[in-house]
Design an enzyme around this catalytic site. Sequence first.
Site, PDB file in Angstrom:
ATOM      1  N   SER A   1       0.838  -1.203   0.000  1.00  0.00           N
ATOM      2  CA  SER A   1       0.000   0.000   0.000  1.00  0.00           C
ATOM      3  C   SER A   1       0.869   1.247   0.000  1.00  0.00           C
ATOM      4  O   SER A   1       1.995   1.239   0.514  1.00  0.00           O
ATOM      5  CB  SER A   1      -0.878   0.027   1.256  1.00  0.00           C
ATOM      6  OG  SER A   1      -1.529   1.276   1.374  1.00  0.00           O
TER       7      SER A   1
ATOM      8  N   TYR B   1      -1.947  -0.358  10.145  1.00  0.00           N
ATOM      9  CA  TYR B   1      -2.072  -0.806   8.749  1.00  0.00           C
ATOM     10  C   TYR B   1      -0.784  -0.462   7.989  1.00  0.00           C
ATOM     11  O   TYR B   1      -0.193  -1.308   7.312  1.00  0.00           O
ATOM     12  CB  TYR B   1      -3.283  -0.124   8.116  1.00  0.00           C
ATOM     13  CG  TYR B   1      -3.452  -0.386   6.638  1.00  0.00           C
ATOM     14  CD1 TYR B   1      -3.949  -1.607   6.179  1.00  0.00           C
ATOM     15  CD2 TYR B   1      -3.130   0.584   5.686  1.00  0.00           C
ATOM     16  CE1 TYR B   1      -4.104  -1.852   4.817  1.00  0.00           C
ATOM     17  CE2 TYR B   1      -3.285   0.350   4.331  1.00  0.00           C
ATOM     18  CZ  TYR B   1      -3.780  -0.868   3.906  1.00  0.00           C
ATOM     19  OH  TYR B   1      -3.928  -1.104   2.557  1.00  0.00           O
TER      20      TYR B   1
HETATM   21  N1  LIG Z   1      -8.441  -0.436  -2.312  1.00  0.00           N
HETATM   22  C1  LIG Z   1      -7.418   0.375  -2.111  1.00  0.00           C
HETATM   23  O1  LIG Z   1      -7.477   1.589  -2.368  1.00  0.00           O
HETATM   24  C2  LIG Z   1      -6.126  -0.181  -1.600  1.00  0.00           C
HETATM   25  C3  LIG Z   1      -5.070   0.711  -1.400  1.00  0.00           C
HETATM   26  C4  LIG Z   1      -3.856   0.217  -0.934  1.00  0.00           C
HETATM   27  C5  LIG Z   1      -3.704  -1.138  -0.680  1.00  0.00           C
HETATM   28  N2  LIG Z   1      -4.754  -1.968  -0.872  1.00  0.00           N
HETATM   29  C6  LIG Z   1      -4.518  -3.380  -0.557  1.00  0.00           C
HETATM   30  O2  LIG Z   1      -5.016  -4.170  -1.606  1.00  0.00           O
HETATM   31  C7  LIG Z   1      -5.327  -5.462  -1.107  1.00  0.00           C
HETATM   32  C8  LIG Z   1      -6.668  -5.878  -1.671  1.00  0.00           C
HETATM   33  O3  LIG Z   1      -7.683  -5.075  -1.122  1.00  0.00           O
HETATM   34  P1  LIG Z   1      -8.994  -4.671  -1.927  1.00  0.00           P
HETATM   35  O4  LIG Z   1      -8.945  -3.210  -2.077  1.00  0.00           O
HETATM   36  O5  LIG Z   1      -9.154  -5.544  -3.115  1.00  0.00           O
HETATM   37  O6  LIG Z   1     -10.125  -4.943  -0.839  1.00  0.00           O
HETATM   38  P2  LIG Z   1     -10.988  -6.260  -0.510  1.00  0.00           P
HETATM   39  O7  LIG Z   1     -11.450  -6.039   0.890  1.00  0.00           O
HETATM   40  O8  LIG Z   1     -11.984  -6.465  -1.579  1.00  0.00           O
HETATM   41  O9  LIG Z   1      -9.959  -7.495  -0.579  1.00  0.00           O
HETATM   42  C9  LIG Z   1      -9.287  -8.025   0.519  1.00  0.00           C
HETATM   43  C10 LIG Z   1      -9.660  -9.488   0.647  1.00  0.00           C
HETATM   44  O10 LIG Z   1      -8.847 -10.075   1.672  1.00  0.00           O
HETATM   45  C11 LIG Z   1      -9.644 -11.056   2.302  1.00  0.00           C
HETATM   46  N3  LIG Z   1      -9.119 -11.399   3.630  1.00  0.00           N
HETATM   47  C12 LIG Z   1      -9.212 -10.685   4.772  1.00  0.00           C
HETATM   48  N4  LIG Z   1      -8.662 -11.367   5.789  1.00  0.00           N
HETATM   49  C13 LIG Z   1      -8.223 -12.548   5.275  1.00  0.00           C
HETATM   50  C14 LIG Z   1      -7.587 -13.695   5.843  1.00  0.00           C
HETATM   51  N5  LIG Z   1      -7.305 -13.762   7.147  1.00  0.00           N
HETATM   52  N6  LIG Z   1      -7.265 -14.718   5.016  1.00  0.00           N
HETATM   53  C15 LIG Z   1      -7.572 -14.667   3.692  1.00  0.00           C
HETATM   54  N7  LIG Z   1      -8.192 -13.620   3.112  1.00  0.00           N
HETATM   55  C16 LIG Z   1      -8.509 -12.568   3.887  1.00  0.00           C
HETATM   56  C17 LIG Z   1     -11.012 -10.427   2.401  1.00  0.00           C
HETATM   57  O11 LIG Z   1     -12.023 -11.403   2.615  1.00  0.00           O
HETATM   58  C18 LIG Z   1     -11.120  -9.715   1.054  1.00  0.00           C
HETATM   59  O12 LIG Z   1     -11.783 -10.523   0.097  1.00  0.00           O
HETATM   60  C19 LIG Z   1      -5.303  -5.359   0.420  1.00  0.00           C
HETATM   61  O13 LIG Z   1      -4.148  -5.989   0.905  1.00  0.00           O
HETATM   62  C20 LIG Z   1      -5.245  -3.859   0.661  1.00  0.00           C
HETATM   63  O14 LIG Z   1      -4.550  -3.558   1.852  1.00  0.00           O
HETATM   64  C21 LIG Z   1      -5.954  -1.535  -1.312  1.00  0.00           C
END
Ligand SMILES: NC(=O)c1ccc[n+]([C@@H]2O[C@H](COP(=O)([O-])OP(=O)(O)OC[C@H]3O[C@@H](n4cnc5c(N)ncnc54)[C@H](O)[C@@H]3O)[C@@H](O)[C@H]2O)c1
Length: 256
Positions: free
Chosen positions: A148, A163
Amino acid sequence: MLLKDKVCVIVGAASLRSIGYATAELFAEHGAKVVVVDVMMNEQVLDEIKSSINNKVIGPLSVHGVPCDVSKPEDCEALVQQVLALHGTIDCLVNSAGIVRSQPILDITESDLDLMFDINLKGAFFLCQSVLKVFKEKKSGSIVNVASLAAQRGGGLVGSSHYAASKGGMLSLTKSIAREFGALGIRANAICPAMIETPMLDGLSEERLRGIVDAIPLKRTGTTREMAGACLFLASELSGFVTGATIDVNGGTHMH
Ligand SMILES: NC(=O)c1ccc[n+]([C@@H]2O[C@H](COP(=O)([O-])OP(=O)(O)OC[C@H]3O[C@@H](n4cnc5c(N)ncnc54)[C@H](O)[C@@H]3O)[C@@H](O)[C@H]2O)c1
């Protein structure tokens, strides 16, 4: 076809709006054998994923689903064994599982910190460790960790200090893997997204979102498809000489 017949394990892919799902879809379009993994994975979720990918991909598809709680080392080991039983090998791991919380530092309890680190950092560690045992044997493989922007500039946009610290640890882990396993031809890289249209942004008010978007040079949020593109580059041989790298996918929000 950049990933023809490559076995790609994509973790954090349960939601059709997630970066993980978009990556699975794009990888399938490029001929990969896709294994979608999530703590929320079940038959219904897998059916939704399959039919959504089916709408995009013409021709035979290989999509399997495995439930896994990445915070449990035994789940990560079992995941790898299941994929080996299915396909006999693993070529790529994309770790996009994660949670985000917005809390001031002084309000964060030990259990808040444990939960964040257990999933985002220890989870990434256990997943990589399990997959690396396979990669070490075959002397190849690519890991893409989804970190991130918070890892680079501290929390504040959506996630906060715990985080940011968990994602910072993920970047260090990625570089360590790149150093330790580079001689074997194994690559590890990370992407640092920011402000991507996923469920993670659902909690932001419209006003807050507008304020954040105004500060992004590209003046918009990013799409999951754009994150998937970065993952595709890092998973494929297009990035054959790239390891230990952190790719910014943030619309210019943070420039070095
Ligand atoms: N969306 C953004 O703007 C953004 C920005 C920076 C980083 N990220 C990172 O991108 C990644 C994906 O996030 P996203 O935006 O697609 O959101 P999202 O919430 O759709 O995806 C995250 C997924 O991780 C799964 N998860 C949570 N705990 C878990 C566990 N213990 N074991 C297995 N799976 C688990 C959740 O069920 C979910 O489906 C994350 O790591 C997030 O930190 C997202």
